[in-house]
Scaffold this active site. Structure first.
Site, PDB file in Angstrom:
ATOM      1  N   GLY A 290       0.837  -1.190   0.000  1.00  0.00           N
ATOM      2  CA  GLY A 290       0.000   0.000   0.000  1.00  0.00           C
ATOM      3  C   GLY A 290       0.870   1.237   0.000  1.00  0.00           C
ATOM      4  N   TRP A 291       0.398   2.289  -0.606  1.00  0.00           N
ATOM      5  CA  TRP A 291       1.197   3.513  -0.674  1.00  0.00           C
ATOM      6  C   TRP A 291       0.266   4.698  -0.883  1.00  0.00           C
ATOM      7  CZ3 TRP A 291       1.242  -0.452  -4.147  1.00  0.00           C
ATOM      8  CH2 TRP A 291       0.635  -0.205  -5.380  1.00  0.00           C
TER       9      TRP A 291
ATOM     10  N   ASP B 253     -12.453  11.359   5.992  1.00  0.00           N
ATOM     11  CA  ASP B 253     -11.929  10.843   4.717  1.00  0.00           C
ATOM     12  C   ASP B 253     -12.503   9.458   4.441  1.00  0.00           C
ATOM     13  OD1 ASP B 253     -10.532  10.867   2.356  1.00  0.00           O
ATOM     14  OD2 ASP B 253      -8.650  10.183   3.236  1.00  0.00           O
TER      15      ASP B 253
END
Length: 662
Positions: free
Chosen positions: A203-204, A329
């Protein structure tokens, strides 16, 4: 033909080096038919003769300025074209046809060697330059050497991307930014964890990257390391405050079934795969919700399963709001699925306490201002702050962060049912959003004028509306449209959602009141020296699970210094140490964003693992369920989850992912 015969005869009489040169230029000699060209082609490079430089200087004639200029230009040619440049240089120094000046072959080539030896490349010393960044400029370069600057160490640690910044050494102790009840005994990643053998980034994002790590003491225990990076022109102090705030919020929200557990905040060393900094040790998820929605088989998943997922996400949001925290978010990328199908919220990078006093949940709500969240899931009142849209400042009014979360829930529900996001941005510049607003007003004007009134549970839009067609249930479309109301004042709140009869009737695969049993990392090695005479092997033996009978009563190996300091292996000074302070209910506000100038105090206690949750009372699931082998008897799986699991396991080998903050 006579010239060719005589010339070839002369070449045959040369030493062995000249014969090898003839073989080197053989093809050119055979293909040439002109006498002058043949004579020029036969010139040898300076490597095939041994004439001294002094002799050549005494015998070489003076050349015109034009030939000197061309020779100087050829001396700066690239090294990969050295043969071509030598050939052209030797050709240019030949006298014109019909000239009476005669130049011997040896003198001609020694003159070329002398001219090249006087060039800039030959006069400078060789410098160790493995990356080629200190090479001086040549005539082929359009940038002067004075304008170039050597990149710093970050250039090489990030594959040449000098925009990524690194923290200065030494890395600050995370305990300096954590409240007392969250201080840790082990702050080094290498104390108790190792990187996974695959060494892949799962993940990034713009401010972090996620990798797998394993416990040093039990290799099958796999966790996620969220390595945090500096963003934009962030200073180290702002970086530490931002990361510690995210960790405090994530730690405060842990221990809930629909929240991804965050265990430790550690210092990450510089390795081949990562740079130095801070990182979170977190629970590893199987797959994020966005990766499941984009699969082609998601269309065949039953609506009951999609509604179950939606209710789990809503339960996680409600728990956040009950703790005085707004996620801000919400999107499918920030929802993880555990191996047994439980949905969990993650990524609290931009989350915040929405009360003016975080200690007092009855204090007024602190409103937000500015562009926050992701455009597809951000409400219109947030998009007014987008600088690219150039909205009038009168439209930019402070908004409730809880309304932002509720709007994101509505868009997530539409995305789950329709398999695509309804529109790209919630603003007037997006045609899809304009059509949605027109449909919203048309339904109110033509079908239900009291649609926005609280307590109105009449069916919502039906098949005639594009974004309500796939719901196949007017009550389900009512909930989605009320959550995604363009008007923030009449939008569904989280309490309105949980009071809705249709939402209450959704069958879920897990009870939100159950305690989620999560495997915690084993901590044996500590970073600090314990002042109470702590002996790792002795104290950990009672808490470390093991199935090997030979390790249960094993006498630990002790050093001579340890024996001299503590003759008895069980000797401690617990009586002299004061009892630990009781845990605080809330996090002190001054401890969240204050940098201590003194080193952290010695820890009086060692937290090997978090306290196990109390055993909850048995509760029957609200839907037909199946037990999960090897897990708590209260953790159940929905009867539709086999479809979702088939989508998960049909992916590639790199299926584990923890979304990163954007």
């Amino acid at each position: 033909m006579t010239v060719s015969h005589n010339h070839s005869t002369k070449i045959s009489q040369q030493p062995i080096s000249s014969v090898s040169a003839f073989k080197f230029f053989g093809k050119k000699l055979l293909s040439s038919s002109h006498g002058n060209k043949l004579k020029k082609k036969a010139s040898l490079p300076p490597d095939f003769h041994s004439t001294s430089t002094n002799d050549s200087e005494s015998s070489s004639p003076k050349l015109p300025n034009s030939l000197k200029t061309s020779r100087r230009a050829n001396s700066f040619a690239h090294t990969t074209n050295s043969k071509r440049s030598l050939s052209s240089a030797s050709t240019k120094i030949l006298p014109p046809a019909g000239s009476s000046t005669s130049i011997s072959r040896g003198n001609r080539h020694s003159s070329t060697s002398r001219n090249l030896s006087n060039s800039k490349f030959s006069s400078e010393r060789l410098v160790y330059n493995p990356y080629g960044v200190s090479t001086p400029s040549t005539s082929l370069s359009s940038v002067s050497t004075s304008m170039k600057k050597d990149p710093d160490l970050g250039f090489y640690l990030h594959d040449g991307d000098s925009k990524i910044r690194m923290l200065p050494i030494p890395i600050v102790d995370p305990n300096e930014y954590l409240p007392d009840e969250m201080k840790e005994a082990s702050i080094q990643l290498s104390d108790n964890f190792v990187f996974d053998d695959e060494n892949k980034t799962i993940g990034w994002g713009g401010s972090c990257e996620v990798r797998k790590i394993r416990s040093k003491y039990r290799k099958k225990d796999v966790f996620a390391l969220k390595k945090l990076n500096m963003i934009y022109n962030e200073t180290p102090e702002k970086f530490y405050k931002r990361c510690s705030k995210e960790f405090i919020i994530a730690k405060q929200l842990s221990h809930h079934v629909h929240i991804t557990n965050t265990f430790l905040l550690v210092k990450v060393p510089t390795t081949v795969y990562t740079t130095r900094g801070w990182g979170f040790v977190m629970e590893l998820g199987l797959r994020d919700l966005f990766a499941m929605i984009q699969k082609s088989g998601w269309r065949s998943v039953a609506l009951a399963e999609k509604f179950c997922i939606f209710k789990q996400v809503a339960c996680g949001v409600k728990f956040c709001h009950d703790q005085g925290i707004a996620h801000r978010d919400l999107k499918p990328e920030n929802v993880l699925l555990s191996p047994d199908g439980v949905c969990k919220l993650t990524d609290f990078g931009i989350s915040d306490w929405y009360h003016t006093d975080p200690h007092d949940l009855s204090s007024p709500v602190k409103k937000c201002a500015g562009m926050i969240g992701s455009p597809p899931y951000a409400p219109p009142e947030v998009m007014f702050y987008d600088s690219k849209k150039h909205y009038d400042t009168e439209l930019q009014q402070p908004y409730d962060p809880r309304a932002l979360d509720c709007y994101g829930l509505g868009i997530i529900l539409m995305t789950l049912v329709n398999n695509v996001i309804p529109f790209l941005e919630s603003c007037s510049f997006d045609t899809g959003f304009r059509d949605y607003c027109d449909a919203y007003e048309n339904f109110i004007r033509l079908h239900d004028r009291a649609f926005r009134n609280r307590g109105n549970y009449r069916p919502g839009p039906g098949m005639e509306y594009h974004l309500a067609r796939n719901f196949k249930n007017g009550h389900a479309s009512r909930v989605a449209w009320r959550l995604a109301d363009p008007e923030a004042a009449t939008r569904y709140t989280i309490d309105d959602l949980f009071e809705d009869p249709w939402f209450q009737g959704i069958e879920t695969c897990v009870d939100a009141n159950d305690k989620y049993v999560c495997k915690k990392p084993i901590i044996k090695t500590t970073t600090y020296e314990n002042p109470r005479g702590f002996h790792i092997a002795t104290d950990v033996a009672a808490t470390t699970p093991t199935s090997n009978p030979f390790l249960k009563n094993r006498v630990p190996i002790r050093s001579m210094v340890d024996i001299a300091a503590h003759p008895s292996p069980t000797a401690t000074v617990l009586a002299s140490s004061p009892p630990p302070p009781p845990p605080a209910t809330h996090v002190p506000a001054e401890a969240l964003f204050t940098l201590r100038e003194t080193p952290p105090p010695q820890l009086a206690t060692l937290t090997l693992s978090e306290e196990p949750p109390a055993t909850p009372a048995p509760s029957a699931p609200s839907a037909p369920s199946a037990r999960v082998r090897g897990h708590s008897p209260h953790r159940v799986v929905h009867h539709h989850l086999n479809i979702v699991n088939s989508l998960v396991h049909s992916s590639s080998a790199a299926s584990s992912q923890v979304p990163a903050s954007t």
